[in-house]
Design a protein around this motif. Structure first.
Motif, mmCIF file in Angstrom:
data_model
loop_
_atom_site.group_PDB
_atom_site.id
_atom_site.type_symbol
_atom_site.label_atom_id
_atom_site.label_comp_id
_atom_site.label_asym_id
_atom_site.label_seq_id
_atom_site.Cartn_x
_atom_site.Cartn_y
_atom_site.Cartn_z
ATOM 1 N N HIS A 49 -17.171 -0.891 -0.295
ATOM 2 C CA HIS A 49 -16.836 0.344 0.415
ATOM 3 C C HIS A 49 -17.161 0.225 1.908
ATOM 4 O O HIS A 49 -16.413 0.723 2.747
ATOM 5 C CB HIS A 49 -17.541 1.547 -0.213
ATOM 6 N N ARG A 50 -18.257 -0.450 2.230
ATOM 7 C CA ARG A 50 -18.580 -0.673 3.647
ATOM 8 C C ARG A 50 -17.491 -1.496 4.330
ATOM 9 O O ARG A 50 -17.104 -1.220 5.465
ATOM 10 C CB ARG A 50 -19.927 -1.376 3.785
ATOM 11 N N ASP A 51 -17.015 -2.512 3.632
ATOM 12 C CA ASP A 51 -15.944 -3.328 4.178
ATOM 13 C C ASP A 51 -14.665 -2.501 4.338
ATOM 14 O O ASP A 51 -13.954 -2.634 5.337
ATOM 15 C CB ASP A 51 -15.680 -4.544 3.285
ATOM 16 N N SER A 52 -14.395 -1.635 3.376
ATOM 17 C CA SER A 52 -13.215 -0.768 3.471
ATOM 18 C C SER A 52 -13.317 0.158 4.677
ATOM 19 O O SER A 52 -12.314 0.428 5.353
ATOM 20 C CB SER A 52 -13.047 0.051 2.183
ATOM 21 N N VAL A 53 -14.521 0.655 4.946
ATOM 22 C CA VAL A 53 -14.746 1.484 6.138
ATOM 23 C C VAL A 53 -14.345 0.693 7.387
ATOM 24 O O VAL A 53 -13.623 1.195 8.258
ATOM 25 C CB VAL A 53 -16.219 1.947 6.223
ATOM 26 N N GLN A 54 -14.808 -0.543 7.472
ATOM 27 C CA GLN A 54 -14.500 -1.363 8.655
ATOM 28 C C GLN A 54 -13.000 -1.633 8.771
ATOM 29 O O GLN A 54 -12.443 -1.600 9.880
ATOM 30 C CB GLN A 54 -15.282 -2.676 8.612
ATOM 31 N N ARG A 55 -12.355 -1.891 7.662
ATOM 32 C CA ARG A 55 -10.909 -2.157 7.680
ATOM 33 C C ARG A 55 -10.133 -0.928 8.149
ATOM 34 O O ARG A 55 -9.217 -1.035 8.964
ATOM 35 C CB ARG A 55 -10.432 -2.605 6.304
ATOM 36 N N ASP A 114 3.432 8.352 0.999
ATOM 37 C CA ASP A 114 3.734 9.141 2.191
ATOM 38 C C ASP A 114 4.533 8.300 3.181
ATOM 39 O O ASP A 114 4.057 7.264 3.651
ATOM 40 C CB ASP A 114 2.439 9.628 2.841
ATOM 41 N N PRO A 115 5.731 8.737 3.524
ATOM 42 C CA PRO A 115 6.562 7.939 4.445
ATOM 43 C C PRO A 115 5.991 7.871 5.864
ATOM 44 O O PRO A 115 6.420 7.016 6.649
ATOM 45 C CB PRO A 115 7.909 8.678 4.431
ATOM 46 N N GLU A 116 5.037 8.724 6.183
ATOM 47 C CA GLU A 116 4.472 8.742 7.530
ATOM 48 C C GLU A 116 3.387 7.687 7.734
ATOM 49 O O GLU A 116 3.008 7.401 8.867
ATOM 50 C CB GLU A 116 3.901 10.126 7.855
ATOM 51 N N VAL A 117 2.871 7.126 6.650
ATOM 52 C CA VAL A 117 1.824 6.109 6.762
ATOM 53 C C VAL A 117 2.489 4.779 7.120
ATOM 54 O O VAL A 117 3.443 4.353 6.473
ATOM 55 C CB VAL A 117 1.009 6.000 5.451
ATOM 56 N N MET A 118 1.962 4.150 8.145
ATOM 57 C CA MET A 118 2.552 2.912 8.667
ATOM 58 C C MET A 118 2.431 1.769 7.664
ATOM 59 O O MET A 118 1.496 1.705 6.881
ATOM 60 C CB MET A 118 1.897 2.560 9.993
ATOM 61 N N ASP A 119 3.389 0.870 7.746
ATOM 62 C CA ASP A 119 3.478 -0.230 6.786
ATOM 63 C C ASP A 119 2.240 -1.121 6.768
ATOM 64 O O ASP A 119 1.835 -1.577 5.698
ATOM 65 C CB ASP A 119 4.721 -1.083 7.059
ATOM 66 N N ASP A 120 1.645 -1.401 7.926
ATOM 67 C CA ASP A 120 0.480 -2.286 7.924
ATOM 68 C C ASP A 120 -0.700 -1.651 7.183
ATOM 69 O O ASP A 120 -1.463 -2.347 6.508
ATOM 70 C CB ASP A 120 0.092 -2.732 9.330
ATOM 71 N N ILE A 121 -0.831 -0.340 7.269
ATOM 72 C CA ILE A 121 -1.892 0.336 6.524
ATOM 73 C C ILE A 121 -1.565 0.317 5.032
ATOM 74 O O ILE A 121 -2.442 0.058 4.196
ATOM 75 C CB ILE A 121 -2.093 1.774 7.045
ATOM 76 N N LYS A 122 -0.304 0.537 4.696
ATOM 77 C CA LYS A 122 0.106 0.478 3.280
ATOM 78 C C LYS A 122 -0.124 -0.915 2.706
ATOM 79 O O LYS A 122 -0.559 -1.046 1.555
ATOM 80 C CB LYS A 122 1.572 0.881 3.130
ATOM 81 N N ASP A 123 0.152 -1.943 3.488
ATOM 82 C CA ASP A 123 -0.094 -3.312 3.019
ATOM 83 C C ASP A 123 -1.574 -3.529 2.714
ATOM 84 O O ASP A 123 -1.923 -4.137 1.701
ATOM 85 C CB ASP A 123 0.376 -4.336 4.052
ATOM 86 N N GLU A 124 -2.443 -3.034 3.587
ATOM 87 C CA GLU A 124 -3.892 -3.143 3.368
ATOM 88 C C GLU A 124 -4.302 -2.396 2.099
ATOM 89 O O GLU A 124 -5.109 -2.881 1.312
ATOM 90 C CB GLU A 124 -4.646 -2.580 4.575
#
Length: 146
Positions: A49-55, A114-124
């Protein structure tokens, strides 16, 4: 800023607040399991979860916006788990942790749809964040079954 950009930031910060809350929640729960074999597993989940926060912070930084720094309302969940851990047994605490992971999974699926979320975030989310939560849920269920 456009509405689309603002919505992506809002969703990303919401996910970040959820992860910050998870870190707080596991920190509290670890006190309950300080001398148990479960401690190592819960510590590993907290580290994820800490790593997810950083990402998530990095993605928000990349958008040129200051990421949220506190869990906000999600922090109340951490306080509830702390209360469970003090009053109830290990099983109840593990069930509360499972509920938190399920909530996070739901949040990530909503972000993916959600179509508003950018692709790079969706990939992560697809490659790292969501599979991680699903593994956490499996680990917690195994611990509870012991």
């Amino acid at each position: 800023m456009t509405a689309t950009f603002d919505q992506c930031i809002d969703i990303s910060n919401s996910l970040l607040r959820g992860e910050l809350s998870a870190v707080e929640t596991y920190t509290q729960a670890l006190q309950k399991f300080s001398r148990k074999p479960e401690h190592a597993i819960l510590e590993s989940i907290r580290a994820d979860h800490r790593d997810s926060v950083q990402r998530l912070r990095a993605h928000i930084d990349d958008l040129g916006v200051q990421p949220d720094i506190s869990s906000g309302v999600w922090g109340q969940f951490a306080k509830a788990v702390e209360g469970f851990a003090k009053v109830f047994g290990h099983t109840t605490t593990l069930m509360a942790l499972e509920a938190g992971e399920l909530s996070g999974i739901d949040d990530y699926y909503c972000a993916l749809s959600d179509p508003e979320v950018m692709d790079d975030i969706k990939d992560e989310i697809r490659t790292v964040l969501l599979p991680r939560l699903e593994r956490h849920l499996d680990s917690l269920r195994v611990l509870r079954a012991r």
